[in-house]
Design an enzyme around this catalytic site. Structure first.
Site, PDB file in Angstrom:
ATOM      1  N   ASP A 199     -18.214  -1.751 -19.935  1.00 11.47           N
ATOM      2  CA  ASP A 199     -19.633  -1.620 -19.614  1.00 11.47           C
ATOM      3  C   ASP A 199     -20.042  -0.193 -19.964  1.00 11.47           C
ATOM      4  OD1 ASP A 199     -22.148  -2.507 -18.246  1.00 11.47           O
ATOM      5  OD2 ASP A 199     -21.629  -0.842 -16.930  1.00 11.47           O
TER       6      ASP A 199
ATOM      7  N   GLU B  50     -21.010  -5.455 -24.283  1.00  8.50           N
ATOM      8  CA  GLU B  50     -22.293  -6.124 -24.163  1.00  8.50           C
ATOM      9  C   GLU B  50     -23.187  -5.709 -25.320  1.00  8.50           C
ATOM     10  OE1 GLU B  50     -24.824  -7.378 -20.261  1.00  8.50           O
ATOM     11  OE2 GLU B  50     -24.041  -5.364 -20.385  1.00  8.50           O
TER      12      GLU B  50
ATOM     13  N   CYS C 172     -21.385 -12.169  -9.752  1.00  9.33           N
ATOM     14  CA  CYS C 172     -20.157 -11.736  -9.083  1.00  9.33           C
ATOM     15  C   CYS C 172     -18.966 -12.147  -9.950  1.00  9.33           C
ATOM     16  CB  CYS C 172     -20.066 -12.394  -7.709  1.00  9.33           C
ATOM     17  SG  CYS C 172     -18.457 -12.182  -6.919  1.00  9.33           S
TER      18      CYS C 172
ATOM     19  N   CYS D 298     -16.519 -14.794  -7.791  1.00  4.21           N
ATOM     20  CA  CYS D 298     -16.851 -16.192  -7.512  1.00  4.21           C
ATOM     21  C   CYS D 298     -17.850 -16.772  -8.507  1.00  4.21           C
ATOM     22  CB  CYS D 298     -17.370 -16.348  -6.089  1.00  4.21           C
ATOM     23  SG  CYS D 298     -19.016 -15.666  -5.830  1.00  4.21           S
TER      24      CYS D 298
ATOM     25  N   CYS E  55     -21.014  -9.166  -2.581  1.00  6.59           N
ATOM     26  CA  CYS E  55     -21.415 -10.527  -2.910  1.00  6.59           C
ATOM     27  C   CYS E  55     -21.691 -11.297  -1.618  1.00  6.59           C
ATOM     28  CB  CYS E  55     -20.329 -11.220  -3.729  1.00  6.59           C
ATOM     29  SG  CYS E  55     -20.699 -12.955  -4.038  1.00  6.59           S
TER      30      CYS E  55
ATOM     31  N   CYS F  40     -18.966 -14.593  -1.622  1.00  6.94           N
ATOM     32  CA  CYS F  40     -17.522 -14.454  -1.363  1.00  6.94           C
ATOM     33  C   CYS F  40     -17.185 -13.139  -0.656  1.00  6.94           C
ATOM     34  CB  CYS F  40     -16.729 -14.594  -2.655  1.00  6.94           C
ATOM     35  SG  CYS F  40     -16.897 -13.191  -3.777  1.00  6.94           S
TER      36      CYS F  40
ATOM     37  N   ASP G 170     -20.642  -1.187 -12.068  1.00 11.10           N
ATOM     38  CA  ASP G 170     -20.195  -1.143 -13.463  1.00 11.10           C
ATOM     39  C   ASP G 170     -18.860  -1.845 -13.689  1.00 11.10           C
ATOM     40  OD1 ASP G 170     -22.489   0.288 -13.914  1.00 11.10           O
ATOM     41  OD2 ASP G 170     -21.502   2.241 -13.803  1.00 11.10           O
TER      42      ASP G 170
HETATM   43 ZN   LIG Z   1     -18.781 -13.514  -5.091  1.00 11.55          ZN
END
Ligand SMILES: [Zn+2]
Length: 221
Positions: A20, A104, A157, A160, A176, A179, A186
């Site tokens: 990233d 990216e 995330c 998950c 998150c 989860c 980053d």
């Molecule tokens: Zn998660």
């Protein structure tokens, strides 16, 4: 431009990495490693802006303007040297250590409407870095993949796969809701970039493994 890669075939490796690119840290890797842009670069960039301002205030054709112009040209060359050296070293390291490298897609002008910010970004050399990775990847048989920037890597995330919503640039850490994993913004993005590039959106194992160094087991191998 001198490239410091030894012109020989690199041995294949099972390692892979997601990267990233950012402003605070130039590059964040999916194993948590962060690389900052060289410090002398930052101070020199500041000086560059100051000189540019001075130059615009000096009278055209004047001797003082000529002096400032020379100073500016020297500084420009110095900055280019520092930056190019940094980008070459980092891209070579990444190519040497990894078989699959995921980045990216960068749309600097579209992504950042803030002019000051987009100038900082182009100063950092994200684009050159990507170009170097692609070129060196081709030269040494590495797989450099650029993923679509619509993949919302900062929102998802990496543990998950749930989307946590848009996050302002100032949000550096988040948890998150689904989860309860605590993320560094980053690091999570780079994990997600690697995941998308590897086309392994359903398999979560491996990606949750924490590694101490850049050299890590390939989650897709
Ligand atoms: Zn998660």
């Amino acid at each position: 431009m001198v490239c410091e890669v030894n012109p020989k075939i690199l041995p294949e490796t099972d390692n892979s990495c997601g990267i990233d690119l950012g402003i605070i840290d130039f590059a964040t890797f999916d194993n948590g490693e962060k690389v900052k842009a060289p410090k002398p670069l930052k101070s020199k960039l500041k000086r560059l802006r100051r000189l540019q301002k001075h130059l615009s205030r000096k009278q055209k054709g004047s001797k003082r303007r000529e002096v400032t112009r020379n100073k500016l040209a020297k500084l420009h060359a110095k900055i280019t040297d520092i930056r190019t050296d940094f980008l070459h070293k980092l891209s070579t390291k990444v190519i040497k250590e990894n078989q699959l490298i995921a980045l990216e897609d960068l749309n600097v002008s579209g992504m950042v409407r803030n002019r000051k910010l987009s100038r900082t970004i182009s100063d950092l050399g994200w684009r050159s870095f990507r170009t170097m990775l692609i070129a060196k990847g081709e030269m040494y048989g590495r797989d450099v993949r650029i993923i679509n920037r619509w993949e919302a890597t900062t929102q998802t995330c990496s543990c998950c796969g749930e989307k946590g919503g848009k996050k302002e640039l100032s949000v550096r850490e988040w948890t998150c809701l689904f989860c309860k994993t605590k993320h560094d913004r980053d690091v999570n993005a780079s994990k997600q970039i690697l995941k998308v590039a590897g086309g392994q959106l359903d398999t979560q194992n491996g990606l949750q493994r924490e590694c101490k160094t850049t050299i890590k087991a390939c989650p897709f191998g």
